[in-house]
Design a protein around this motif. Structure first.
Motif, PDB file in Angstrom:
ATOM      1  N   ARG A 112       0.854  -1.184   0.000  1.00  0.00           N
ATOM      2  CA  ARG A 112       0.000   0.000   0.000  1.00  0.00           C
ATOM      3  C   ARG A 112       0.894   1.240   0.000  1.00  0.00           C
ATOM      4  O   ARG A 112       2.032   1.193   0.480  1.00  0.00           O
ATOM      5  CB  ARG A 112      -0.880   0.019   1.240  1.00  0.00           C
ATOM      6  CG  ARG A 112      -1.934  -1.060   1.276  1.00  0.00           C
ATOM      7  CD  ARG A 112      -2.882  -0.818   2.446  1.00  0.00           C
ATOM      8  NE  ARG A 112      -4.008  -1.705   2.395  1.00  0.00           N
ATOM      9  CZ  ARG A 112      -4.111  -2.823   3.100  1.00  0.00           C
ATOM     10  NH1 ARG A 112      -3.146  -3.177   3.913  1.00  0.00           N
ATOM     11  NH2 ARG A 112      -5.172  -3.585   3.004  1.00  0.00           N
ATOM     12  N   ILE A 113       0.349   2.332  -0.465  1.00  0.00           N
ATOM     13  CA  ILE A 113       1.084   3.594  -0.433  1.00  0.00           C
ATOM     14  C   ILE A 113       1.418   3.912   1.023  1.00  0.00           C
ATOM     15  O   ILE A 113       0.562   3.834   1.900  1.00  0.00           O
ATOM     16  CB  ILE A 113       0.260   4.722  -1.081  1.00  0.00           C
ATOM     17  CG1 ILE A 113       0.105   4.429  -2.578  1.00  0.00           C
ATOM     18  CG2 ILE A 113       0.905   6.080  -0.854  1.00  0.00           C
ATOM     19  CD1 ILE A 113      -0.849   5.342  -3.294  1.00  0.00           C
ATOM     20  N   GLY A 114       2.671   4.238   1.269  1.00  0.00           N
ATOM     21  CA  GLY A 114       3.128   4.553   2.620  1.00  0.00           C
ATOM     22  C   GLY A 114       3.831   3.399   3.301  1.00  0.00           C
ATOM     23  O   GLY A 114       4.486   3.594   4.332  1.00  0.00           O
ATOM     24  N   ASP A 115       3.725   2.166   2.753  1.00  0.00           N
ATOM     25  CA  ASP A 115       4.430   1.026   3.343  1.00  0.00           C
ATOM     26  C   ASP A 115       5.929   1.216   3.227  1.00  0.00           C
ATOM     27  O   ASP A 115       6.437   1.720   2.215  1.00  0.00           O
ATOM     28  CB  ASP A 115       4.053  -0.284   2.626  1.00  0.00           C
ATOM     29  CG  ASP A 115       2.717  -0.838   3.073  1.00  0.00           C
ATOM     30  OD1 ASP A 115       2.204  -0.385   4.117  1.00  0.00           O
ATOM     31  OD2 ASP A 115       2.194  -1.727   2.380  1.00  0.00           O
ATOM     32  N   ARG A 116       6.621   0.806   4.264  1.00  0.00           N
ATOM     33  CA  ARG A 116       8.083   0.806   4.229  1.00  0.00           C
ATOM     34  C   ARG A 116       8.538  -0.607   3.881  1.00  0.00           C
ATOM     35  O   ARG A 116       8.086  -1.571   4.478  1.00  0.00           O
ATOM     36  CB  ARG A 116       8.664   1.243   5.563  1.00  0.00           C
ATOM     37  CG  ARG A 116       8.321   2.686   5.884  1.00  0.00           C
ATOM     38  CD  ARG A 116       8.940   3.135   7.206  1.00  0.00           C
ATOM     39  NE  ARG A 116       8.495   4.461   7.554  1.00  0.00           N
ATOM     40  CZ  ARG A 116       9.058   5.592   7.114  1.00  0.00           C
ATOM     41  NH1 ARG A 116      10.086   5.531   6.311  1.00  0.00           N
ATOM     42  NH2 ARG A 116       8.598   6.762   7.487  1.00  0.00           N
ATOM     43  N   ILE A 117       9.426  -0.689   2.892  1.00  0.00           N
ATOM     44  CA  ILE A 117       9.983  -1.977   2.492  1.00  0.00           C
ATOM     45  C   ILE A 117      11.489  -1.818   2.320  1.00  0.00           C
ATOM     46  O   ILE A 117      12.018  -0.702   2.421  1.00  0.00           O
ATOM     47  CB  ILE A 117       9.348  -2.512   1.189  1.00  0.00           C
ATOM     48  CG1 ILE A 117       9.593  -1.550   0.010  1.00  0.00           C
ATOM     49  CG2 ILE A 117       7.858  -2.788   1.378  1.00  0.00           C
ATOM     50  CD1 ILE A 117       9.163  -2.111  -1.340  1.00  0.00           C
ATOM     51  N   GLU A 118      12.160  -2.930   2.072  1.00  0.00           N
ATOM     52  CA  GLU A 118      13.581  -2.918   1.732  1.00  0.00           C
ATOM     53  C   GLU A 118      13.724  -3.546   0.358  1.00  0.00           C
ATOM     54  O   GLU A 118      13.070  -4.545   0.061  1.00  0.00           O
ATOM     55  CB  GLU A 118      14.388  -3.712   2.759  1.00  0.00           C
ATOM     56  CG  GLU A 118      14.349  -3.105   4.146  1.00  0.00           C
ATOM     57  CD  GLU A 118      15.066  -3.948   5.192  1.00  0.00           C
ATOM     58  OE1 GLU A 118      15.419  -5.111   4.898  1.00  0.00           O
ATOM     59  OE2 GLU A 118      15.257  -3.440   6.306  1.00  0.00           O
ATOM     60  N   VAL A 119      14.563  -2.934  -0.499  1.00  0.00           N
ATOM     61  CA  VAL A 119      14.789  -3.481  -1.834  1.00  0.00           C
ATOM     62  C   VAL A 119      16.251  -3.857  -1.998  1.00  0.00           C
ATOM     63  O   VAL A 119      17.141  -3.262  -1.387  1.00  0.00           O
ATOM     64  CB  VAL A 119      14.361  -2.490  -2.945  1.00  0.00           C
ATOM     65  CG1 VAL A 119      12.871  -2.240  -2.903  1.00  0.00           C
ATOM     66  CG2 VAL A 119      15.130  -1.185  -2.866  1.00  0.00           C
ATOM     67  N   SER A 120      16.468  -4.854  -2.836  1.00  0.00           N
ATOM     68  CA  SER A 120      17.812  -5.376  -3.067  1.00  0.00           C
ATOM     69  C   SER A 120      18.485  -4.641  -4.214  1.00  0.00           C
ATOM     70  O   SER A 120      17.824  -4.236  -5.177  1.00  0.00           O
ATOM     71  CB  SER A 120      17.714  -6.869  -3.391  1.00  0.00           C
ATOM     72  OG  SER A 120      18.918  -7.332  -3.953  1.00  0.00           O
TER      73      SER A 120
END
Length: 203
Positions: free
Chosen positions: A129-137
């Motif tokens: 969802r908009i606003g979610d914090r994730i980590e990308v490789s």
């Protein structure tokens, strides 16, 4: 906010509900206070937090739970809030009633978004969802050898746009992310072919 402050805030909320002529029942208050007690116990003993709570479910329970989570997410509802609402209102939770009956608030409180990463094969139970914090490789923008000698790097970012794109018979999801330095990057096929290049933040 420590558990004592949370309990005090809850007591204040109970009083305000009474003043607004919308009082909570004793059972609702008890459920909320039990949650605070559980937080207090968990803050002194973090042994079980290292394990993935989803691993504690049987295969049938896991499948039913993931189906429930996926259905709630598709309707743009937060699965955990839905379960808590059922519990507070004394409603049956259908095929996931076993969560309340067998595992309870303690288990529910331990489940975090990143626990679902292990089960990403299940058609992405949790939707971005908009606003979610994730980590990308860094594998998204640079070539990484197949052998294990080179470790991926993970970078924190925030989801700022999610689009479902149709290309003939194929449908895929595009996601625009923003790194904390302000740089933006679009990830095509975030669920379809780039699923292993992002993850929920690891605590």
């Amino acid at each position: 906010m420590n558990p004592d402050e949370i309990e005090a805030a809850l007591q204040t909320a109970f009083s305000r509900c009474d003043a607004a002529r919308c009082p909570l029942t004793d059972i609702q208050k008890q459920i909320l206070l039990q949650l605070v007690e559980q937080i207090q116990r968990d803050s002194t003993s973090r042994v079980s937090d290292a394990a993935n709570p989803l691993d504690e479910l049987t295969s049938e329970e896991l499948e039913a739970f993931l189906q429930f989570v996926k259905a709630e997410e598709k309707q743009n509802r937060t699965w955990k809030v839905q379960l808590l609402n059922d519990w507070l209102l004394g409603q049956d939770s259908g095929k996931v009633q076993f969560i309340r009956d067998r595992y309870g608030l303690q288990w529910l409180n331990r489940v975090e978004s990143y626990h679902f990463d292990k089960y990403s094969y299940f058609e992405e139970a949790l939707q971005l969802r908009i606003g979610d914090r994730i980590e990308v490789s860094n594998a998204l923008w640079e070539w990484i050898p197949e052998d294990d000698s080179y470790e991926r790097e993970w970078f924190p970012c925030m989801v700022i746009k999610v689009d479902e794109i149709s290309d003939g018979d194929e449908v895929f999801t595009s996601c625009l992310i923003r790194f904390f330095n302000g740089t933006e990057y679009e990830i095509q096929g975030i669920y379809e072919w780039n699923r292993y290049n992002w993850r929920w933040p690891q605590k």
